[in-house]
Motif scaffolding. Structure first.
Motif, PDB file in Angstrom:
ATOM      1  N   ALA A  81       0.819  -1.288  -0.186  1.00 49.42           N
ATOM      2  CA  ALA A  81       0.002   0.012   0.027  1.00 49.42           C
ATOM      3  C   ALA A  81       0.914   1.181   0.053  1.00 49.42           C
ATOM      4  O   ALA A  81       2.042   1.300   0.457  1.00 49.42           O
ATOM      5  CB  ALA A  81      -1.248   0.034   1.057  1.00 49.42           C
ATOM      6  N   SER A  83       1.283   4.220   2.118  1.00 44.72           N
ATOM      7  CA  SER A  83       0.724   4.043   3.780  1.00 44.72           C
ATOM      8  C   SER A  83       1.133   5.343   4.649  1.00 44.72           C
ATOM      9  O   SER A  83       0.811   5.271   5.635  1.00 44.72           O
ATOM     10  CB  SER A  83       1.781   3.035   4.473  1.00 44.72           C
ATOM     11  OG  SER A  83       3.209   3.470   4.440  1.00 44.72           O
ATOM     12  N   PHE A  95      -2.402   6.760  -4.094  1.00 43.93           N
ATOM     13  CA  PHE A  95      -2.910   5.954  -3.014  1.00 43.93           C
ATOM     14  C   PHE A  95      -4.282   5.382  -3.582  1.00 43.93           C
ATOM     15  O   PHE A  95      -4.436   4.388  -3.101  1.00 43.93           O
ATOM     16  CB  PHE A  95      -3.389   7.171  -1.730  1.00 43.93           C
ATOM     17  CG  PHE A  95      -2.316   7.350  -1.009  1.00 43.93           C
ATOM     18  CD1 PHE A  95      -1.167   8.186  -1.525  1.00 43.93           C
ATOM     19  CD2 PHE A  95      -2.010   6.738   0.268  1.00 43.93           C
ATOM     20  CE1 PHE A  95      -0.219   8.646  -0.824  1.00 43.93           C
ATOM     21  CE2 PHE A  95      -0.609   7.252   1.039  1.00 43.93           C
ATOM     22  CZ  PHE A  95      -0.046   8.052   0.444  1.00 43.93           C
ATOM     23  N   ASN A  99      -3.672   1.707  -3.683  1.00 44.75           N
ATOM     24  CA  ASN A  99      -4.607   0.814  -2.468  1.00 44.75           C
ATOM     25  C   ASN A  99      -5.929   0.458  -2.878  1.00 44.75           C
ATOM     26  O   ASN A  99      -6.372  -0.720  -2.540  1.00 44.75           O
ATOM     27  CB  ASN A  99      -4.749   2.031  -1.219  1.00 44.75           C
ATOM     28  CG  ASN A  99      -3.432   2.169  -0.807  1.00 44.75           C
ATOM     29  OD1 ASN A  99      -2.393   1.864  -1.108  1.00 44.75           O
ATOM     30  ND2 ASN A  99      -3.568   3.143   0.083  1.00 44.75           N
ATOM     31  N   THR A 103      -5.453  -3.245  -5.013  1.00 42.00           N
ATOM     32  CA  THR A 103      -6.204  -4.427  -4.229  1.00 42.00           C
ATOM     33  C   THR A 103      -7.283  -5.075  -4.886  1.00 42.00           C
ATOM     34  O   THR A 103      -7.002  -6.349  -4.883  1.00 42.00           O
ATOM     35  CB  THR A 103      -6.867  -3.667  -2.902  1.00 42.00           C
ATOM     36  OG1 THR A 103      -5.734  -3.085  -2.073  1.00 42.00           O
ATOM     37  CG2 THR A 103      -7.295  -4.882  -2.056  1.00 42.00           C
ATOM     38  N   SER A 131      -5.153  -4.291   7.205  1.00 37.68           N
ATOM     39  CA  SER A 131      -5.624  -2.662   6.948  1.00 37.68           C
ATOM     40  C   SER A 131      -5.199  -2.037   8.265  1.00 37.68           C
ATOM     41  O   SER A 131      -4.745  -2.314   8.989  1.00 37.68           O
ATOM     42  CB  SER A 131      -7.175  -2.803   6.269  1.00 37.68           C
ATOM     43  OG  SER A 131      -7.410  -1.475   6.034  1.00 37.68           O
ATOM     44  N   TYR A 158      -5.594   8.838   2.403  1.00 38.00           N
ATOM     45  CA  TYR A 158      -4.943   7.588   2.866  1.00 38.00           C
ATOM     46  C   TYR A 158      -6.005   6.616   3.282  1.00 38.00           C
ATOM     47  O   TYR A 158      -6.304   5.333   2.759  1.00 38.00           O
ATOM     48  CB  TYR A 158      -3.626   7.592   3.764  1.00 38.00           C
ATOM     49  CG  TYR A 158      -3.479   6.321   4.343  1.00 38.00           C
ATOM     50  CD1 TYR A 158      -2.899   5.060   3.867  1.00 38.00           C
ATOM     51  CD2 TYR A 158      -3.661   6.003   5.838  1.00 38.00           C
ATOM     52  CE1 TYR A 158      -2.668   4.133   4.376  1.00 38.00           C
ATOM     53  CE2 TYR A 158      -3.062   5.044   6.471  1.00 38.00           C
ATOM     54  CZ  TYR A 158      -2.672   4.070   5.813  1.00 38.00           C
ATOM     55  OH  TYR A 158      -2.443   2.687   6.343  1.00 38.00           O
ATOM     56  N   SER A 161      -8.810   5.561   0.780  1.00 39.31           N
ATOM     57  CA  SER A 161      -8.308   4.691  -0.061  1.00 39.31           C
ATOM     58  C   SER A 161      -8.175   3.138   0.509  1.00 39.31           C
ATOM     59  O   SER A 161      -8.367   2.052  -0.073  1.00 39.31           O
ATOM     60  CB  SER A 161      -6.936   4.935  -0.879  1.00 39.31           C
ATOM     61  OG  SER A 161      -5.897   5.051   0.234  1.00 39.31           O
ATOM     62  N   LYS A 162      -7.812   3.157   1.783  1.00 36.69           N
ATOM     63  CA  LYS A 162      -7.606   1.816   2.657  1.00 36.69           C
ATOM     64  C   LYS A 162      -9.140   1.376   2.698  1.00 36.69           C
ATOM     65  O   LYS A 162      -9.509   0.156   2.630  1.00 36.69           O
ATOM     66  CB  LYS A 162      -7.067   1.944   3.846  1.00 36.69           C
ATOM     67  CG  LYS A 162      -5.613   2.026   3.844  1.00 36.69           C
ATOM     68  CD  LYS A 162      -4.742   0.905   3.045  1.00 36.69           C
ATOM     69  CE  LYS A 162      -4.624  -0.202   4.019  1.00 36.69           C
ATOM     70  NZ  LYS A 162      -3.747  -1.279   3.305  1.00 36.69           N
ATOM     71  N   SER A 165     -10.370  -0.278  -0.258  1.00 32.27           N
ATOM     72  CA  SER A 165      -9.818  -1.473  -0.296  1.00 32.27           C
ATOM     73  C   SER A 165     -10.575  -2.567   0.732  1.00 32.27           C
ATOM     74  O   SER A 165     -10.706  -3.728   0.227  1.00 32.27           O
ATOM     75  CB  SER A 165      -8.227  -1.643  -0.152  1.00 32.27           C
ATOM     76  OG  SER A 165      -8.071  -1.158   1.306  1.00 32.27           O
TER      77      SER A 165
END
Ligand code: NAD
Ligand code: TYD
Length: 352
Positions: A81, A83, A95, A99, A103, A131, A158, A161-162, A165
């Motif tokens: 990722a 991060s 990102f 991410n 993913t 995550s 960030y 985007s996580k 995912s």
């Protein structure tokens, strides 16, 4: 065979190194080697047949698919990722690409491969998506910590985007039955962390006699977990976690940024005393991060109840071990603090 992504980064590399201490199952380590990836961290594995490194972008669908076909993994552990929150503020595009799209590419390649497996291998297959607690947003001082059912409220590019995912990982379980597990972990610290993050940056700047930048008033709170404890949690979830489930992983260790920096200064002072004054004198308050999340804290009771995992390190033992590691590994730090790193320091700190 494990197919692991992002294994030249901070947590992924710690996972790989820890894995081979007690396990001979090979790992194919898939990493693009961005600024955050460093093969020097894995130098001790040179010539070790258990470790196969592939410099591959996880957004490259054909290359990822070929890796599945070639190595036939029994599980994926997905760390790769972008991060760093501050970088996501300056350049969110990378990102979203790595991410979210990355993913998706990993999930899709895994699904294609998994659907072609014989029944017993299909049942045993796992996709572990690593995550962060940042997807849950920010807590007020009196709020209960984040649990697995806390609604998602990401605030930075960030964490958004996580979060994207995580939603894709969840959808691949519910829609296709892909045996996905997700871990949402609090802030990690420990050996081999890139010195753009608070703890290694503070240690490096303190030793170099540079300012120790604290965003805002330093009262923002994070729940710090030693990286080796995070890796142990991931091994437990991989071995015994239930597909489709989410496990929150945390350190039961909430600290304000100012307390963290004070402790690091004091640990350094005890080990490498400054000729005059103390490292605390280098603390400098700088302009706050835009949208800075106030507090993160993890309720890690589910993983303890169901899988028996608890962190082994405390704030005191983990931070002391980390300071000792950075003092003993100045060469690693010097290696990574060149080139792109210097450009980043200019971008992030010059205008604060
Ligand atoms: P890191 O930035 O140190 O390492 C990321 C690694 O991924 C690097 O080796 C990089 O080269 C690689 N990478 C980036 N883009 C890639 C791409 N497109 N294709 C292939 N490889 C790529 O990150 P980290 O701190 O080790 O975090 C690992 C994972 O753990 C991330 O998913 C992160 O969101 C999550 N996480 C981190 C923390 C933390 O405190 N560091 C806490 C909770 C969760
Ligand atoms: P960081 O290590 O970037 O992790 P995250 O933003 O993912 O929590 O930052 C940890 C905390 O330290 C966060 O509240 C921002 C703060 N911080 C500073 O005060 N100064 C710094 O130079 C950095 C990098 C972070």
């Amino acid at each position: 065979m494990l197919l692991l992504t992002g294994g030249a980064g901070f947590i992924g590399a710690n996972f790989v190194l820890d894995w081979f201490k007690s396990n001979d199952e090979p790992i194919v380590n898939v990493d693009k080697l961005t600024y955050a990836g460093n093969l020097g961290t894995l130098r001790s594995l040179q010539g070790d047949a258990r470790h196969i490194f592939s410099r591959t972008d996880i957004c490259d669908a054909a290359a990822v698919q070929a890796l599945f076909e070639q190595h036939k993994p029994r599980a994926v552990v997905h760390f790769a990722a972008e991060s760093h929150v501050d970088r996501s503020i300056h350049g969110p595009g990378a990102f979203v690409q790595t991410n979210v799209v990355g993913t998706f590419t990993m999930l899709e390649a895994a699904r294609q491969y998994w659907q072609g497996l014989p029944d017993d291998e299909r049942r045993a297959f796992r996709f572990l998506h690593v995550s962060t607690d940042e997807v849950y947003g920010s807590l007020e001082p009196a709020d209960p910590p984040f649990s697995e059912t806390t609604p998602y409220q990401p605030n930075s590019p960030y964490s958004a985007s996580k979060a994207g995912s995580d939603h894709l990982a969840r959808a691949y379980f519910h829609t296709y039955g892909l045996p996905v597990l997700t871990t949402n972990c609090s802030n990690n610290y420990g050996p081999y962390q890139f010195p753009e993050k608070l703890i290694p940056l503070t240690i490096a700047n303190a030793l170099a006699g540079k300012p120790l930048p604290i965003y805002g008033d330093g009262s923002n709170v994070r729940d710090w977990l030693y990286v080796g404890d995070h890796c142990a949690a991931i091994r437990e979830v991989l071995a015994r976690g239930k597909p489709g489930e989410v496990y929150n992983v945390g350190g039961w260790n909430e600290q304000s940024n100012l307390d963290v920096v004070h402790l690091l200064c004091d640990l350094l002072q005890a080990r490498r005393p400054k000729a005059q004054g103390s490292y605390r004198d280098q603390i400098t308050f700088v302009t706050d991060r835009p949208g800075h999340d106030r507090r993160y804290a993890i309720d890690a009771r589910k993983i303890e109840r169901e899988l028996g995992w608890r962190p082994a390190q405390t704030f005191q033992t983990g931070f002391a071990a980390t300071v000792d590691w950075y003092l003993a590994n100045q060469e690693w730090v010097a290696d990574v603090m060149s080139g792109d790193y210097l450009k980043w320091v200019e971008t992030n700190y010059q205008e604060r």
